[in-house]
Enzyme design. Sequence first.
Site, PDB file in Angstrom:
ATOM      1  N   HIS A 130     -42.403   4.081 -48.347  1.00 31.67           N
ATOM      2  CA  HIS A 130     -43.827   4.365 -48.124  1.00 31.67           C
ATOM      3  C   HIS A 130     -44.515   3.179 -47.468  1.00 31.67           C
ATOM      4  CE1 HIS A 130     -42.611   7.233 -51.230  1.00 31.67           C
ATOM      5  NE2 HIS A 130     -43.575   8.005 -50.760  1.00 31.67           N
ATOM      6  N   ASP A 157     -43.499   6.991 -45.373  1.00 34.55           N
ATOM      7  CA  ASP A 157     -44.468   8.072 -45.576  1.00 34.55           C
ATOM      8  C   ASP A 157     -45.887   7.552 -45.803  1.00 34.55           C
ATOM      9  OD1 ASP A 157     -42.272   9.717 -45.472  1.00 34.55           O
ATOM     10  OD2 ASP A 157     -42.627  10.677 -47.410  1.00 34.55           O
TER      11      ASP A 157
END
Length: 348
Positions: free
Chosen positions: A307, A162
Amino acid sequence: MSTRYAGIAWTDTGYRVEVLDGAGRRVVEPSDWGAAQVAELIAWLEELGREQPLAAVFESTNGLLDGPMTAAGLEVYRADPWLLPPRPRFGSVPARLLAQTARSSPGELARVTAEGGTLTGRADEYFEGVRRSEPVREALTAAGRCFEHGRRDTPRIALTFDDGPDPVHTRRILEILDRYGVRATFFCVGHHVAALPDEVRRIASAGHELGNHSWSHPFLPDLTPDQLREQIDRTAETVARVTGEAPLWFRPPYGALTPQVLAALDGHPSTLALWDVDSRDWARPGPERIAETVLKAAAPGSVVLMHEGAGDRGQTVRALPSIIEGLLERGLEPVTVGELPGLSTGRD
């Protein structure tokens, strides 16, 4: 020595910063920073903070700066909607207004921590919204419009990243994925897609999948329905301009859902993409702990949350080889979200 207040507003291209002193006087001329200039912005704020105490202030529709700023040791605060006038359909309230609000009502601001992130102090509200949305989510899942994982009877697993793309960490992650010959899904924010289109093309050309993660990583319950759809649609349009294809999946920032958010998304073509394995890499517990967390929870059909952007993701990069090797040793093949059994891409 009185504190200075740096109000940071997000725009379609980057950030606008205004700095006021304790008396409300402008310290420096307003400045504009591109979405790819976060490191330079932080260095500039650090320099101002050496002269006199400085507080950086943003609002809850800006979820891209708290990570790198708290990691740098800056004093970071969030001004919540009830302290501010209505924001425009796209963008935050003006930077000067954020600085003025901080100066006039410093005790009303939320001090953002590395552990709590952008939502520091609002965890109870977040979890209550998720709880109230569960019946609607279950109905959407049954209809194929929402998922946390794929089918459990096939040894495939989806690694997802992400908040990118990132000018440093995206390439390092791509190199590792290429070394092991596996593919993943990258849930990008529009702010970064517009600033770093070459990195997005690099992801796509390597055969990986792109997902939609909003434009500015906002706390969705704070948006009006029009603002929410604008976040998703602008990101989809920007990805499509860069790659020729709009994302199929939308991942809500923080997984923050309420019945109102789901109602605003009713009829939208994107499918909600959640996860069932949280690596908790955002807490930066160390690469060994990140890998251990993933490998302990991973199962056939799992969707793993990691992430690549909006902060120092070096620990994630260092954990990734151990994660991939551990999954392969268990016979779990890393694939894109769209390749998980039980999830339709809508393009068949």
